[in-house]
Design a protein around this motif. Structure first.
Motif, mmCIF file in Angstrom:
data_model
loop_
_atom_site.group_PDB
_atom_site.id
_atom_site.type_symbol
_atom_site.label_atom_id
_atom_site.label_comp_id
_atom_site.label_asym_id
_atom_site.label_seq_id
_atom_site.Cartn_x
_atom_site.Cartn_y
_atom_site.Cartn_z
ATOM 1 N N ASN A 30 -11.008 3.850 7.627
ATOM 2 C CA ASN A 30 -11.251 3.681 6.091
ATOM 3 C C ASN A 30 -11.562 4.722 5.643
ATOM 4 O O ASN A 30 -10.191 4.662 4.773
ATOM 5 N N SER B 158 0.984 -1.279 -0.431
ATOM 6 C CA SER B 158 0.090 -0.564 0.289
ATOM 7 C C SER B 158 0.842 1.037 -0.562
ATOM 8 O O SER B 158 1.014 2.477 -0.878
ATOM 9 N N THR C 56 -5.626 -2.675 -2.326
ATOM 10 C CA THR C 56 -4.421 -2.317 -2.520
ATOM 11 C C THR C 56 -3.665 -3.119 -4.702
ATOM 12 O O THR C 56 -3.559 -3.327 -4.543
ATOM 13 N N ARG D 84 -11.356 -7.077 8.267
ATOM 14 C CA ARG D 84 -11.011 -6.281 7.444
ATOM 15 C C ARG D 84 -11.179 -6.428 6.071
ATOM 16 O O ARG D 84 -11.309 -7.515 5.946
ATOM 17 N N ARG E 208 -9.165 1.224 2.002
ATOM 18 C CA ARG E 208 -9.689 0.274 2.871
ATOM 19 C C ARG E 208 -10.745 0.272 3.932
ATOM 20 O O ARG E 208 -11.764 1.655 3.639
ATOM 21 N N SER E 209 -11.189 -1.312 3.984
ATOM 22 C CA SER E 209 -12.851 -1.056 4.321
ATOM 23 C C SER E 209 -12.809 -1.836 5.966
ATOM 24 O O SER E 209 -12.671 -3.045 5.523
ATOM 25 N N ARG E 210 -12.536 -1.543 7.467
ATOM 26 C CA ARG E 210 -12.632 -2.186 8.673
ATOM 27 C C ARG E 210 -13.737 -1.316 8.964
ATOM 28 O O ARG E 210 -14.705 -0.942 9.215
ATOM 29 N N ASP F 217 -9.110 -4.860 2.438
ATOM 30 C CA ASP F 217 -7.807 -4.065 2.011
ATOM 31 C C ASP F 217 -7.390 -4.559 0.837
ATOM 32 O O ASP F 217 -7.187 -5.774 0.630
ATOM 33 N N SER G 187 -7.107 5.381 2.862
ATOM 34 C CA SER G 187 -7.759 5.334 1.691
ATOM 35 C C SER G 187 -6.705 6.800 0.943
ATOM 36 O O SER G 187 -6.709 7.650 1.038
#
Length: 923
Positions: free
Chosen positions: A584, A199, A480, A476, A520-522, A478, A588
């Motif tokens: 998130n 990332s 990239t 999570r 990012r998705s958390r 994620d 990002s």
């Protein structure tokens, strides 16, 4: 394309077609240099002695002599370890004469021809290419790589003088060339740069690419103007296989044993290639597969300092990893000779690495300085990391893909035009990465730091796990990805083609369009139901053979949730997903870079033995970074779109000098200029608040590129019996290096809040780096009897750096003062044996270097010195079938980091030894 470059190319074409030399009758000679088995020989010296002309064969063995006067000429070809070849060739007007050349492997010693062994033939290829290159390089050929027990190209690179590596899970991940951090170096495939799958960095993950997927590795330590300038330390170019000159089928099949996981790894590879249509069409395809179940035993710690200057332990983690790594790779190369003067080539390389990981962790945190009774209070947490996929494990999937279409064209038997267009892509996906944890606070703990190298923490009273409350379930996802689209064009124009002052002009340009995106998705799975220890399946992950214990029992992971609890949690407890909007958004970003560059360089012969390359490269960089900034740490308020834009132009002159004392003794000197662009995470206009630690971190889109002025001297002597002794010195004057600064008790003008720590990257003033390296490769064939089979491969590099303007920093991250390799081998007609040692001294961690303590003082995270012992052996049943066995990490060398004093451990991670065995065939 910049205006000056368009004018330069136009003038070059006009000089080509208006030159009076075109009125003379000239032609060209081209072909391939092969050995007796029809394999290509790169780096061969092809000469027309009467004209004082010469050329060097490329990585596919091809050579080209352009603008040769009409008539009959004597042609000589020389190659270390092979008998000299001589023939006559007739050149006709405006025509290209095709002349394939086949050399015989062998050495003339005492009136006899001694046939080279298989290992020496591979070494001969590497040394010939290194000897004939215009710049300072180190070259390792594929069959030479195969003589070491190295699974990926990073492990192969650590054998090269001046290269240290950063390891991950027991394999080399990033390379550091001549004491510079990974950002200061570049990794290319067939001369085209690879994007990064991670990332925040530009560094290429070397453990993605198996060592058996390359034909050669070329490490350029000085850059000529026709090379991309973003490589202060150097460039590692991975050359994939080119189509053979006839049918070629080769492969590997093997298995082994890992002494930590007690599992069997599997590996295999296959290469198939041939030529068709009377040799005009060449195709080669190769594939590689590697499946390894392994693990690591890990202990980590964190330290702080009281106002009175007393150091104490604030946290300790005991971790046990179970990992399965599956690496798959494939490559295809297709070349088609449109005419004797034109060839089109398509090369593709695809790599994917899946890491399925479970981690079981016990953490003691929030410790204060202990009282007079040796006790303190803190928290105890147990956590399991996994996922919803295979083995209920977290999946990290990294991919790289590089696809290049290129062409080479001879214009009017005189000028050479080459071009290439490349589409490259890299990505990392972490879907459904899951963490479940239980934590209790304010318990009495007894830290033991008498031995700071092995600090430990234990509860003052036994822990009742059944009473530990559930903390959280994190989820999570994620992603990239980085895309690199670029094209280049180069024109080589001979000017003076005869006599002792021959010269040529080369001009060209490149345009690169890069895009990087980090998403990012958390969040957490939350439930109103009562999640208790008894409701979750658990197991005790303590291990009496835990490697960090050294035979003791001080470190125990203890009971933790089983990985099977992760995929069933949501349904079992009727949980719902709550997104962490702030987290998130704050991590990002999107990045776009456009780089346009052009160059002109003159290759000037100054007599029979002296030559120079002088030139200028110009690169213009435009960067645009975007991020979404939430108003506060809740993520519920309004957001702001932050954009950072910057552009700059670098002028990069270079001068290379080469003097041949003899045909095999060479002196080199170079003055070059290079650069390193800041990492993506440093440039992105992100803003991250860690509410639990009261810390604020920001990016800095206004960072300048780091630049370096470089001076190099090198002396090389090549033995006709295939060997090398070399030595050199280098010096780098570096400007605008990037470092992270931390300010305590910072008042934020955006929110008005006061943060305990505020961190952001800045440009430093200047730094210097100096060093020296020596290398020896030699078959000890001058020894009597069976001792003639002994061979030595050894190199040593010394580097030292100093950063100016920062009182707390004395050296640059990544600078290892001492780095050496030693390998002793023995080869008979059928048997080969090798023992290899790789060692480097400690250095400041380039990935996370600065640690700021509570009293405002600064210390550094250092990677400790490492020594790895490997061994391998092979036995040839026939010339086409060979058995091999290889052993890695025989001394169980840990990956260790320390803080300030070398005795103060931050991390120790152990992998134990592993070995593989199998068969290699070459039909």
């Amino acid at each position: 394309m910049p205006y000056f470059l368009r004018r330069l190319l136009l003038l070059s074409f006009l000089s080509l077609f208006l030159s009076p030399a075109l009125l003379a009758q000239t032609g060209a000679i081209r072909g391939k240099v092969l050995d007796g088995t029809r394999l290509s020989l790169p780096g061969a010296s092809v000469r027309l002695p009467a004209l004082g002309r010469g050329a060097v064969s490329d990585e596919d063995g091809g050579y080209l002599l352009a603008d040769v006067p009409v008539g009959t000429h004597q042609l000589l070809v020389s190659y270390l370890g092979y008998q000299e070849f001589s023939t006559t060739v007739t050149v006709t007007d405006r025509a290209t004469t095709t002349l394939p050349i086949e050399l015989s492997a062998g050495l003339n010693q005492m009136g006899e021809v001694q046939v080279l062994g298989a290992r020496l033939q591979g070494q001969a290829k590497a040394l010939n290419e290194q000897r004939t290159n215009a710049n300072i390089t180190n070259v390792v050929a594929a069959d030479q790589i195969g003589r070491f027990p190295d699974a990926n190209v990073g492990d192969a690179l650590k054998r090269v003088p001046g290269i240290t590596v950063l390891n991950d899970q027991g394999e080399a991940r990033f390379g550091l060339i001549r004491g510079t951090e990974p950002r200061f170096n570049s990794v290319t495939v067939n001369g085209e740069r690879l994007p990064s799958a991670e990332s925040g960095t530009r560094s290429v993950q070397l453990d993605l690419i198996p060592s058996d997927m390359v034909q050669a590795i070329e490490v350029s330590k000085t850059l000529t103007p026709d090379m991309d300038a973003d490589a202060i330390g150097g460039t590692a170019n991975l050359v994939t296989r080119a189509a053979p000159n006839g049918l070629r089928v080769s492969g590997t099949a093997g298995a082994g044993y890992n002494f930590l996981s007690q599992k069997v790894p599997y590996l295999g590879s296959l290469v198939v290639g041939n030529r068709f249509l009377d040799g005009k069409l060449g195709i080669i395809a190769s594939g590689s597969y590697f499946n390894h179940r392994f693990g690591s035993d890990n202990v980590e710690a964190a330290w702080d300092r009281t106002e009175g200057g007393r150091d104490y332990l604030t946290q300790q983690e005991i971790r046990k990893y179970d990992v399965q790594r599956i690496r798959r790779s494939g490559s295809v190369s297709v070349d088609y000779r449109v005419s004797p003067n034109s060839t089109i080539t398509l090369r593709s390389l695809y790599n994917v690495r899946d890491d399925f990981e479970n981690r079981y962790r016990a953490t003691y945190s929030g410790l204060k300085a202990p009282g007079s009774n040796g006790l303190t209070t803190g928290r105890y947490e147990i956590e399991t990391k996994g996922g919803n996929g295979k083995h209920n494990a977290r999946l990290e999937r990294q991919k790289t893909f590089s696809n290049t279409l290129s062409g080479e064209h001879l214009i009017a038997s005189r000028a050479r035009l080459t071009w290439a267009g490349t589409y490259a892509y890299a990505s990392e996906d972490r879907p459904q990465e899951s963490y479940i944890s239980f934590r209790t606070g304010n318990i009495s703990l007894r830290p033991n730091t008498v031995d700071e190298e092995h600090p430990s923490v234990e509860p003052a009273a036994p822990i009742n796990y059944a009473t530990i409350p559930f903390r959280r379930y994190q989820l999570r996802n994620d992603n990239t990805h980085e895309r690199d689209l670029n094209g280049r064009i180069d024109l080589l124009l001979p000017l003076q083609t005869e006599g002792p002052f021959m010269n040529s002009l080369k001009v060209g340009g490149r345009y690169r369009d890069k895009h990087k995106e980090v998403a990012r998705s958390r969040g957490e799975l939350v439930t109103d139901e009562d999640v208790t220890w008894g409701a979750i399946p658990t197991a005790d992950y303590s291990d009496n053979n835990f490697l960090a214990n050294g035979g003791g029992t001080r470190y125990r992971v203890g009971p933790a949730p089983q990985n099977s609890a992760l995929p069933t949690f949501q349904q079992q407890f009727n949980a719902t997903y709550e997104d962490d909007t702030y987290d998130n958004l704050s991590a990002s970003f999107r990045a776009d870079e456009r780089i346009s560059g052009g160059y002109a360089m003159l290759n000037q012969q100054l007599g029979n033995r002296f030559s120079a390359i002088a030139g200028l490269r110009v690169e213009h960089t435009y960067i645009r970074y975007q991020a979404t900034i939430p108003a506060d740490a809740t993520g519920e308020g309004p957001t702001t779109e932050a954009t950072g834009i910057n552009s700059y132009t670098n002028f990069l002159p270079a001068l290379h000098l080469k003097y041949n004392l003899t045909d095999n003794t060479i002196l080199r000197a170079a003055y070059t200029n290079s650069l390193a662009r800041p990492d993506y995470a440093a440039l992105a206009p992100t803003r991250t608040i860690d509410a639990s630690e009261n810390e604020l971190t920001e990016g800095n889109p206004n960072l300048k590129a780091t630049t370096s002025t470089n001076f190099d001297l090198m002396a090389e002597h090549y033995f006709t019996s295939v060997g090398l002794i070399s030595g050199g010195v280098f010096y780098k004057d570096i400007e605008n290096f990037v470092f992270t600064t931390t300010e305590l008790n910072y008042t934020d003008p955006v929110t008005g809040n006061t943060f305990l720590r505020y961190s952001r990257p800045l440009n430093g003033n200047s730094a210097t780096l100096r060093g020296a390296e020596i290398a020896v490769q030699r078959q000890l064939d001058f020894l009597p009897g069976v001792l003639r089979g002994l061979g030595i491969y050894a190199n040593y590099t010394y580097t030292s750096s100093r950063a100016n303007g920062l009182a707390e920093r004395t050296s640059l991250p990544g600078t290892a003062k001492h780095n050496w390799n030693t390998s002793l081998s023995y080869e008979s007609k059928r048997l080969t044996l090798r023992v290899s040692v790789n060692r480097h001294s400690g250095f400041i961690d380039p990935e996370e270097s600065t640690l700021t303590l509570s009293d405002g003082s600064t210390t550094f995270r250092h990677l400790d010195h490492q020594l790895q012992l490997d061994a391998n052996a092979g036995y040839a049943f026939t010339p086409k079938l060979r058995f091999f066995v290889e052993a890695n990490n025989l001394t169980n060398q840990p990956l260790r980091y320390y803080q300030g004093s070398r005795s103060r451990t931050l991390q120790s991670e152990y992998y134990n030894a592993r070995f593989n065995a199998g068969l290699k065939f070459d039909l």
